[in-house]
Write a protein that holds these residues in place. Structure first.
Motif, short mmCIF file in Angstrom:
data_model
loop_
_atom_site.label_atom_id
_atom_site.label_comp_id
_atom_site.label_asym_id
_atom_site.label_seq_id
_atom_site.Cartn_x
_atom_site.Cartn_y
_atom_site.Cartn_z
N MET A 293 -4.02 -39.66 -9.97
CA MET A 293 -4.08 -39.25 -11.38
C MET A 293 -2.75 -39.50 -12.10
O MET A 293 -2.74 -39.83 -13.28
N ALA A 294 -1.65 -39.34 -11.39
CA ALA A 294 -0.32 -39.53 -11.99
C ALA A 294 0.15 -40.98 -11.89
O ALA A 294 1.13 -41.36 -12.53
N GLY A 295 -0.51 -41.78 -11.07
CA GLY A 295 -0.14 -43.18 -10.94
C GLY A 295 1.04 -43.44 -10.03
O GLY A 295 1.80 -44.39 -10.26
N VAL A 296 1.21 -42.59 -9.02
CA VAL A 296 2.31 -42.77 -8.05
C VAL A 296 1.78 -42.57 -6.63
O VAL A 296 0.66 -42.10 -6.44
N ALA A 297 2.60 -42.89 -5.66
CA ALA A 297 2.22 -42.71 -4.26
C ALA A 297 2.52 -41.27 -3.81
O ALA A 297 3.45 -40.64 -4.32
N PRO A 298 1.76 -40.75 -2.85
CA PRO A 298 2.01 -39.40 -2.34
C PRO A 298 3.45 -39.14 -1.91
O PRO A 298 3.98 -38.06 -2.19
N PRO A 299 4.14 -40.10 -1.26
CA PRO A 299 5.54 -39.82 -0.91
C PRO A 299 6.42 -39.55 -2.15
O PRO A 299 7.36 -38.76 -2.07
N SER A 300 6.09 -40.17 -3.26
CA SER A 300 6.84 -39.89 -4.49
C SER A 300 6.64 -38.44 -4.91
O SER A 300 7.59 -37.77 -5.33
N LEU A 301 5.41 -37.94 -4.80
CA LEU A 301 5.15 -36.55 -5.16
C LEU A 301 5.93 -35.60 -4.27
O LEU A 301 6.48 -34.60 -4.74
N ARG A 302 6.00 -35.93 -2.98
CA ARG A 302 6.78 -35.09 -2.06
C ARG A 302 8.26 -35.09 -2.47
O ARG A 302 8.93 -34.06 -2.44
N SER A 303 8.75 -36.26 -2.85
CA SER A 303 10.14 -36.38 -3.29
C SER A 303 10.38 -35.57 -4.56
O SER A 303 11.39 -34.88 -4.69
N TYR A 304 9.46 -35.63 -5.50
CA TYR A 304 9.59 -34.87 -6.73
C TYR A 304 9.62 -33.37 -6.43
O TYR A 304 10.36 -32.61 -7.04
N GLU A 305 8.79 -32.95 -5.48
CA GLU A 305 8.77 -31.54 -5.10
C GLU A 305 10.10 -31.15 -4.46
O GLU A 305 10.66 -30.10 -4.78
N GLU A 306 10.61 -31.98 -3.57
CA GLU A 306 11.90 -31.69 -2.92
C GLU A 306 13.02 -31.54 -3.94
O GLU A 306 13.94 -30.75 -3.75
N ARG A 307 12.93 -32.28 -5.03
CA ARG A 307 13.97 -32.24 -6.08
C ARG A 307 13.67 -31.18 -7.14
O ARG A 307 14.40 -31.07 -8.12
N GLY A 308 12.59 -30.43 -6.98
CA GLY A 308 12.29 -29.35 -7.90
C GLY A 308 11.66 -29.78 -9.21
O GLY A 308 11.61 -29.00 -10.16
N LEU A 309 11.16 -31.01 -9.27
CA LEU A 309 10.54 -31.49 -10.51
C LEU A 309 9.12 -30.97 -10.68
O LEU A 309 8.61 -30.93 -11.80
N VAL A 310 8.49 -30.61 -9.60
CA VAL A 310 7.13 -30.06 -9.63
C VAL A 310 7.03 -29.07 -8.46
O VAL A 310 7.69 -29.23 -7.44
N ALA A 311 6.21 -28.04 -8.65
CA ALA A 311 6.05 -27.01 -7.61
C ALA A 311 4.56 -26.69 -7.47
O ALA A 311 4.07 -25.70 -8.02
N PRO A 312 3.83 -27.53 -6.73
CA PRO A 312 2.40 -27.27 -6.57
C PRO A 312 2.15 -26.00 -5.75
O PRO A 312 3.00 -25.59 -4.97
N ALA A 313 0.99 -25.41 -5.98
CA ALA A 313 0.59 -24.27 -5.18
C ALA A 313 0.32 -24.75 -3.76
O ALA A 313 0.17 -25.96 -3.51
N ARG A 314 0.27 -23.83 -2.83
CA ARG A 314 -0.04 -24.15 -1.44
C ARG A 314 -1.17 -23.25 -0.95
O ARG A 314 -1.22 -22.07 -1.28
#
Length: 95
Positions: A21-42
């Motif tokens: 949906m965002a147009g990126v690869a899953p590893p990018s999402l993990r990286s964004y989370e690690e950097r605090g750019l997004v905080a998905p629920a778990r």
């Protein structure tokens, strides 16, 4: 952060769906989370669940990255945008 619209802050999408949906690869999402750019629920099992608000935020991250902004800059821009929204909207109850 601004008050979410009803139903927009609930985790609905797994990482693979959110990435598409965002147009990126899953590893990018993990990286964004690690950097605090997004905080998905778990989930209890640890599965990331992205909300509609998270998807909108990810799309903004992707947009800024495409403009050449680095991840630290993206984080600061997102903070300033949220602060601007809070200031513009004023304290709760003034609407």
């Amino acid at each position: 952060m601004a008050e979410p619209r009803p139903g927009t802050a609930r985790g609905l999408y797994t990482i693979s769906v959110a990435a598409r949906m965002a147009g990126v690869a899953p590893p990018s999402l993990r990286s964004y989370e690690e950097r605090g750019l997004v905080a998905p629920a778990r989930t209890e099992g640890g599965t990331r669940m992205y909300s509609n608000d998270d998807i909108a935020r990810l799309r903004r991250v992707v947009e800024l990255a495409a403009q050449g902004v680095n991840l630290a800059g993206i984080g600061r821009i997102l903070e300033l945008e949220e602060e601007n929204t809070r200031l513009r909207d004023g304290p709760p109850g003034n609407g």
